[in-house]
Motif scaffolding. Structure first.
Motif, short mmCIF file in Angstrom:
data_model
loop_
_atom_site.label_atom_id
_atom_site.label_comp_id
_atom_site.label_asym_id
_atom_site.label_seq_id
_atom_site.Cartn_x
_atom_site.Cartn_y
_atom_site.Cartn_z
N THR A 110 -26.68 53.86 62.69
CA THR A 110 -26.41 53.21 61.40
C THR A 110 -27.67 53.17 60.56
O THR A 110 -28.80 53.20 61.07
CB THR A 110 -25.89 51.77 61.60
N LYS A 111 -27.43 53.10 59.26
CA LYS A 111 -28.53 52.98 58.29
C LYS A 111 -27.97 52.25 57.08
O LYS A 111 -26.91 52.64 56.56
CB LYS A 111 -29.05 54.36 57.91
N ASN A 112 -28.66 51.21 56.64
CA ASN A 112 -28.25 50.45 55.46
C ASN A 112 -26.80 49.99 55.52
O ASN A 112 -26.06 50.06 54.54
CB ASN A 112 -28.48 51.26 54.18
N GLY A 113 -26.35 49.54 56.70
CA GLY A 113 -25.02 48.98 56.84
C GLY A 113 -23.88 49.98 56.93
O GLY A 113 -22.72 49.60 56.78
N ALA A 125 -21.15 48.54 65.27
CA ALA A 125 -21.15 49.90 64.73
C ALA A 125 -19.73 50.47 64.69
O ALA A 125 -19.33 51.12 63.72
CB ALA A 125 -22.06 50.81 65.56
N GLY A 126 -18.93 50.20 65.72
CA GLY A 126 -17.54 50.63 65.72
C GLY A 126 -16.74 50.00 64.60
O GLY A 126 -15.92 50.65 63.95
N GLU A 127 -17.00 48.71 64.36
CA GLU A 127 -16.31 48.02 63.27
C GLU A 127 -16.71 48.59 61.91
O GLU A 127 -15.87 48.80 61.04
CB GLU A 127 -16.60 46.52 63.32
N LEU A 128 -18.01 48.87 61.73
CA LEU A 128 -18.47 49.49 60.49
C LEU A 128 -17.78 50.82 60.26
O LEU A 128 -17.30 51.11 59.16
CB LEU A 128 -19.99 49.72 60.54
N LEU A 129 -17.75 51.65 61.30
CA LEU A 129 -17.13 52.97 61.18
C LEU A 129 -15.67 52.84 60.79
O LEU A 129 -15.18 53.56 59.91
CB LEU A 129 -17.26 53.75 62.49
#
Length: 123
Positions: free
Chosen positions: A27-30, A60-64
């Motif tokens: 991840t980078k910048n959210g 990270a999974g939630e962000l994706l």
């Protein structure tokens, strides 16, 4: 940026997208900026990503699952050899239920080790 079917090192991937060189969902910048997957943990990759558990993995999974942007997806072919599969974006995400069970069953991973299933489509 990347050529489908070509191999890249994690250093090369990092130099183009940033994020972590170790995480499979850097991840980078959210935002998740790439997926670096193994068939052992993600047998249906690049179309299905099985997110594990942990204080960095689950967010990270939630962000994706929530981000609208496509990311480059790589499959590990050998030590520090990652084959670019194309750009994919999340189209569905499951943390429980029949769909979740269906994707995890037969993956070789216990349900208790999977926090989220992210279904991806190429763009």
């Amino acid at each position: 940026m990347f050529s489908v079917g070509r191999d890249y090192t994690r250093d090369e991937i990092y130099s183009k997208v940033g994020g972590s060189k170790q995480s499979y969902l850097p991840t980078k910048n959210g935002s998740v900026v790439a997926a670096c997957l193994t068939h052992g943990l993600n047998p249906q990759a690049p179309r299905v990503i099985l997110c594990g558990r942990g204080s960095r993995i689950e967010p990270a999974g939630e962000l994706l699952a929530q981000q609208p942007d496509a990311i480059p997806v790589f499959l590990k072919r050998d030590v520090n050899r990652w084959e670019y599969q194309g750009n994919f974006k999340a189209t569905a995400s499951y943390t429980a239920g029949l769909e979740f069970d269906g994707y995890v069953s037969g993956s070789g991973r216990p349900h208790s080790e999977v926090s989220r299933v992210v279904v991806m489509s190429d763009v």
